[in-house]
Scaffold this active site. Structure first.
Site, PDB file in Angstrom:
ATOM      1  N   GLU A 143       0.853  -1.201   0.000  1.00  0.00           N
ATOM      2  CA  GLU A 143       0.000   0.000   0.000  1.00  0.00           C
ATOM      3  C   GLU A 143       0.881   1.241   0.000  1.00  0.00           C
ATOM      4  OE1 GLU A 143      -2.268  -0.291   3.611  1.00  0.00           O
ATOM      5  OE2 GLU A 143      -3.186  -2.180   3.009  1.00  0.00           O
ATOM      6  N   LYS A 145       2.519   4.440   1.501  1.00  0.00           N
ATOM      7  CA  LYS A 145       2.740   4.940   2.856  1.00  0.00           C
ATOM      8  C   LYS A 145       2.359   6.419   2.835  1.00  0.00           C
ATOM      9  CE  LYS A 145       6.516   5.605   6.133  1.00  0.00           C
ATOM     10  NZ  LYS A 145       5.741   6.448   6.968  1.00  0.00           N
ATOM     11  N   ASP A 147       1.843  10.075   3.986  1.00  0.00           N
ATOM     12  CA  ASP A 147       2.648  10.901   4.877  1.00  0.00           C
ATOM     13  C   ASP A 147       1.746  11.877   5.637  1.00  0.00           C
ATOM     14  OD1 ASP A 147       4.911  11.768   6.054  1.00  0.00           O
ATOM     15  OD2 ASP A 147       5.631  12.955   4.356  1.00  0.00           O
ATOM     16  N   TYR A 253      -6.553   2.179   6.661  1.00  0.00           N
ATOM     17  CA  TYR A 253      -5.845   1.016   6.127  1.00  0.00           C
ATOM     18  C   TYR A 253      -5.717  -0.128   7.126  1.00  0.00           C
ATOM     19  CZ  TYR A 253      -2.405   3.980   8.436  1.00  0.00           C
ATOM     20  OH  TYR A 253      -1.770   4.791   9.332  1.00  0.00           O
ATOM     21  N   LYS A 341      10.891   3.207   2.727  1.00  0.00           N
ATOM     22  CA  LYS A 341      10.886   4.645   2.415  1.00  0.00           C
ATOM     23  C   LYS A 341      11.569   4.906   1.079  1.00  0.00           C
ATOM     24  CE  LYS A 341      10.897   7.401   6.034  1.00  0.00           C
ATOM     25  NZ  LYS A 341      10.037   8.429   6.590  1.00  0.00           N
ATOM     26  N   CYS A 435      22.781  42.248   9.328  1.00  0.00           N
ATOM     27  CA  CYS A 435      21.468  41.622   9.167  1.00  0.00           C
ATOM     28  C   CYS A 435      20.938  41.977   7.778  1.00  0.00           C
ATOM     29  CB  CYS A 435      20.500  42.111  10.234  1.00  0.00           C
ATOM     30  SG  CYS A 435      18.800  41.623   9.885  1.00  0.00           S
ATOM     31  N   CYS A 438      17.621  44.525   8.482  1.00  0.00           N
ATOM     32  CA  CYS A 438      17.689  45.870   9.068  1.00  0.00           C
ATOM     33  C   CYS A 438      19.088  46.478   8.955  1.00  0.00           C
ATOM     34  CB  CYS A 438      17.239  45.835  10.525  1.00  0.00           C
ATOM     35  SG  CYS A 438      18.346  44.878  11.577  1.00  0.00           S
ATOM     36  N   CYS A 452      20.214  37.954  14.374  1.00  0.00           N
ATOM     37  CA  CYS A 452      20.098  39.405  14.492  1.00  0.00           C
ATOM     38  C   CYS A 452      19.348  39.687  15.780  1.00  0.00           C
ATOM     39  CB  CYS A 452      19.316  39.974  13.305  1.00  0.00           C
ATOM     40  SG  CYS A 452      18.801  41.684  13.592  1.00  0.00           S
ATOM     41  N   CYS A 457      14.198  45.129  14.430  1.00  0.00           N
ATOM     42  CA  CYS A 457      14.350  44.554  13.084  1.00  0.00           C
ATOM     43  C   CYS A 457      12.978  44.184  12.519  1.00  0.00           C
ATOM     44  CB  CYS A 457      15.244  43.319  13.150  1.00  0.00           C
ATOM     45  SG  CYS A 457      15.371  42.459  11.576  1.00  0.00           S
TER      46      CYS A 457
HETATM   47  S1  IVH Z   1      -0.230   0.084   8.755  1.00  0.00           S
HETATM   48  C1  IVH Z   1       0.432  -1.882  12.895  1.00  0.00           C
HETATM   49  N1  IVH Z   1      -0.500   1.228   6.421  1.00  0.00           N
HETATM   50  O1  IVH Z   1       3.235   5.048   8.541  1.00  0.00           O
HETATM   51  C2  IVH Z   1       0.561  -1.263  11.559  1.00  0.00           C
HETATM   52  N2  IVH Z   1       0.557   2.457   8.117  1.00  0.00           N
HETATM   53  O2  IVH Z   1       6.060   4.591   9.385  1.00  0.00           O
HETATM   54  C3  IVH Z   1      -0.253  -0.083  11.393  1.00  0.00           C
HETATM   55  N3  IVH Z   1       1.191   4.737   7.461  1.00  0.00           N
HETATM   56  O3  IVH Z   1       2.679   4.094  11.852  1.00  0.00           O
HETATM   57  C4  IVH Z   1       0.181   0.767  10.300  1.00  0.00           C
HETATM   58  N4  IVH Z   1       0.419   4.634   5.422  1.00  0.00           N
HETATM   59  O4  IVH Z   1       1.138   5.945  10.753  1.00  0.00           O
HETATM   60  C5  IVH Z   1      -0.034   1.356   7.665  1.00  0.00           C
HETATM   61  N5  IVH Z   1      -0.864   2.116   4.319  1.00  0.00           N
HETATM   62  C6  IVH Z   1      -0.411   2.243   5.548  1.00  0.00           C
HETATM   63  C7  IVH Z   1       0.189   3.433   5.993  1.00  0.00           C
HETATM   64  C8  IVH Z   1       0.681   3.505   7.293  1.00  0.00           C
HETATM   65  C9  IVH Z   1       1.021   5.399   6.317  1.00  0.00           C
HETATM   66  C10 IVH Z   1       1.864   5.320   8.620  1.00  0.00           C
HETATM   67  C11 IVH Z   1       1.404   4.811   9.946  1.00  0.00           C
HETATM   68  C12 IVH Z   1       2.587   4.078  10.488  1.00  0.00           C
HETATM   69  C13 IVH Z   1       3.726   4.777   9.826  1.00  0.00           C
HETATM   70  C14 IVH Z   1       4.934   3.905   9.779  1.00  0.00           C
END
Ligand code: IVH
Length: 669
Positions: A143, A145, A147, A253, A341, A435, A438, A452, A457
């Protein structure tokens, strides 16, 4: 003989009148059954249209029709406020502000994930899973991730009852009111099990984030560095009506506690939650093995640029719940899932020059002027160098080929030098002498930042003034960062003391400033002239001087003149004042700009006086603990207690003298 009751007609009349009145009365105060049925239908209908519009992006009626339903529902609630449903769509606009968030325990721990940064590390994850399951069959779900900020929402018998942040995993903040403003979160779920906790990520779409920052820029407020910070900052707001304006979104999710329904796999979770009306990741991919996971991640990396939400990686989950149970969790994270990541995009280019920018705290940031380069789809010709310490640490020189990175932040950063491409012509980067705003030569260096320190300022005056007027300092209501920015834009204030020169006539008619608020502001400014001395000392914003120390300085010196004239030795004799603090205070009062400010304040009648010894010690030696929701913000009571010589502690113990308890005080009470 006929046994006639002579009074019978009279009695009948009495009963009739009583009923007529009762009915008339109740007709005014209570809705009829048909009205109630219509109201329930409206609430459900609007809920359905919200899901269709916000979650499925497939509106089922016109805006005009929607508004008509909404207005009818709102009118009903205005007529019969007692009948308002706890899940009414009108709650989406937010509720009156809270004084603090209640902390609530998660019924099921809310875990985070371990991060990986390479396919090699992901390979180790697959091996661990295989080993943990004894080589048995397993499949994965990949899935995006997202942010954002992790949250949990609890439904009991289909009604939303609680929204929590992750907090430390065991307890989170009760942000129910804030979550209710998110249209993608259903307020009721038809066909839901007895208990259903959904977990997901609150986020700001790219466009909602851009709009928020633009508004903040117009109001002269600090910009959020990225969408995640903006989301986190928004969820922390105590006023859900403000949250509603920011248009947060939500994607779910996972599930937490569930009673009355079983899930066998992640696919089932996503399918069920989607059918219940939740927004689930629009893209997700099933993978039969590690190799397929890597392929899916490759696909995601290309697709993610088109998603409405910011993503910084992929989440890989073992799909089968039976396998998850077998794998279990470590102290911090489940063994059945991992986050991968994406590497932030980088580019190499030549550093042509360095300019300087001063922020609203006086910190001077070196900015790299670069040969334009393409990065994450945008042209980059400037990037932050952070500070001089970083320049030295990375040994960056003028003319170098530098590495520029964009990692979610709107501002790209120089992260290093390609030494192999260093030319013999490179030159050192000189620190700032003046600065950039100013022109003051009064800069300090703390080993990391040049700063500064000119109190006049212009780059800093907005923030300084907002601090000066803040509730914890001079407590001038109505003078926040936005109104300071407005007064500055209108040219009514340039320096801090200018606020004491404002006249009501100048204010009335300004944007969002009626006659009444103009008068209130002037009254507030006038009243602040007689605030206790410590508030003025704190309000000046002297580096290292917080409100606690300001109180001690007031006690020791009794007047601003005496404090300004204090020697280093005299300062260091005060409790909590070390060499560094004494130096900072000494330097502040030695500056000509500070002396000008103090003289101006005095002339304008800011008489800030030291508190009398009696009032200072009325609660001397007493320790207070505060719990529950009080009639005013907690900070108010803390301040009053401290002002009277008492102490405030966070937990009840042997030394506690008093517990100040408001509504809903829990364990402490
Ligand atoms: S599952 C126990 N699914 O990313 C597992 N987390 O770096 C529960 N996050 O703590 C998390 N997208 O806050 C899951 N598709 C996704 C996610 C996701 C973002 C976040 C979540 C997690 C953090 C980990």
């Amino acid at each position: 003989m006929i046994d006639a009751d002579d009074d019978a007609p009279k009695k009948f009349m009495k009963i009739f009148v009583f009923f007529a009145c009762f009915c008339g009365y109740s007709m005014k105060m209570k809705p009829g059954v048909a009205d109630l049925e219509r109201y329930d239908w409206l609430a459900a209908e609007i809920g359905r249209h919200d899901t269709a519009y916000y979650t499925l992006a497939r509106p089922t009626i016109s805006d005009f029709e929607y508004d008509r339903l909404y207005r009818e529902l709102r009118d009903f609630e205005e007529r019969f406020p007692d009948c308002r449903r706890p899940d009414s769509p009108t709650l989406r606009v937010g509720a009156p502000p809270l004084t603090e968030f209640r902390q609530v325990a998660h019924r099921q721990r809310m875990e985070s994930l371990d991060n990986t940064y390479s396919f090699a590390e992901l390979g180790e994850f697959f091996t661990r899973v295989q080993k943990g399951l004894g080589g048995g069959p397993v499949s994965y779900m990949v899935e995006p991730k997202v942010d954002g900020v992790a949250v949990s929402a609890r439904y009991e018998r289909g009604a939303l009852t609680l929204g929590l942040t992750r907090g430390d995993g065991s307890r989170g903040d009760d942000i129910t009111e804030n979550l209710k403003t998110i249209r993608q979160l259903p307020l009721t779920v038809t066909g839901a099990p007895e208990v259903l906790e959904v977990r997901g990520e609150v986020y700001l779409t790219h466009s909602a984030f851009a709009r928020l920052n633009q508004e903040r820029e117009e109001q002269g407020l600090d910009l959020f560095a990225n969408a995640r910070n903006a989301t986190a900052g928004t969820l922390k707001l105590l006023d859900s009506r403000e949250v509603a304006k920011r248009r947060l979104s939500l994607v779910v999710y996972a599930v937490g506690e569930v009673a009355g329904l079983e899930f066998a796999s992640q696919e089932e979770v996503l399918a069920r939650l989607s059918a219940f009306g939740f927004n689930v990741p629009e893209w997700h991919a099933r993978a039969a093995d590690g190799e397929e996971v890597l392929t899916a991640i490759g696909v995601l990396e290309k697709l993610r640029k088109n998603f409405a939400y910011p993503t910084d990686g992929a989440v890989v989950k073992v799909s089968e719940f039976s396998a998850r149970a077998e794998l279990g969790s470590t102290a911090k994270a489940p063994r059945w899932a991992v986050a991968y990541k994406f590497a932030p995009e980088r580019a190499e280019t030549r550093l042509k020059g360095v300019t300087f920018q001063v922020g609203r705290t006086g910190v001077i940031t070196p900015v790299a002027e670069l040969e334009t380069v393409q990065l994450s789809g945008t042209k980059v010709s400037r990037a932050t160098l952070h500070n001089f310490h970083e320049i030295q640490r990375k040994d960056i020189r003028l003319g170098d080929i530098v590495l520029v990175e964009k990692a979610g932040e709107i501002i790209p950063a120089v992260v290093g030098v390609n030494l192999e491409r260093r030319d013999f012509m490179v030159e050192p980067i000189e620190p700032p002498q003046l600065c950039p705003c100013c022109g003051s030569a009064d800069l300090t260096w703390d080993g990391v930042f040049y700063k500064c320190v000119n109190p006049d300022c212009a780059a800093q005056i907005n923030r300084r003034l907002a601090h000066f007027a803040h509730r914890g300092a001079m407590d001038i209501e109505g003078l926040g960062e936005a109104s300071v920015a407005l007064l500055m834009r209108e040219g009514l204030i340039k320096r801090l003391d200018d606020i004491y020169r404002l006249k009501a006539g100048q204010l009335a008619g300004l944007e969002r400033m009626g006659e009444k608020s103009a008068r209130n502001l002037i009254t507030g400014i006038e009243a602040s002239k007689r605030q206790p001395l410590w508030r003025l000392i704190f309000g000046l914003g002297i580096d290292q001087v917080g409100s606690g120390l300001a109180r001690k300085l007031e006690k020791r010196f009794g007047s601003l003149e005496r404090l300004a004239a204090a020697t280093r030795e005299e300062l260091e004799a005060v409790d909590d004042v070390g060499e560094k603090v004494a130096e900072s205070v000494g330097q502040y009062f030695a500056r000509p700009e500070s002396r000008r400010l103090l003289a101006a304040l005095k002339e304008l009648g800011v008489s800030a006086e030291a508190a009398s010894a009696d009032s200072e010690t009325a609660l001397g030696g007493k320790i207070f603990v505060i719990t529950g929701t009080l009639s005013k913000p907690r900070a108010y009571f803390e301040e009053r207690i401290r002002a009277l010589g008492g102490e405030v502690s966070g937990s009840v113990g042997k030394k506690t003298s008093y517990l100040l308890a408001g509504a809903g005080g829990g364990a402490k009470l």
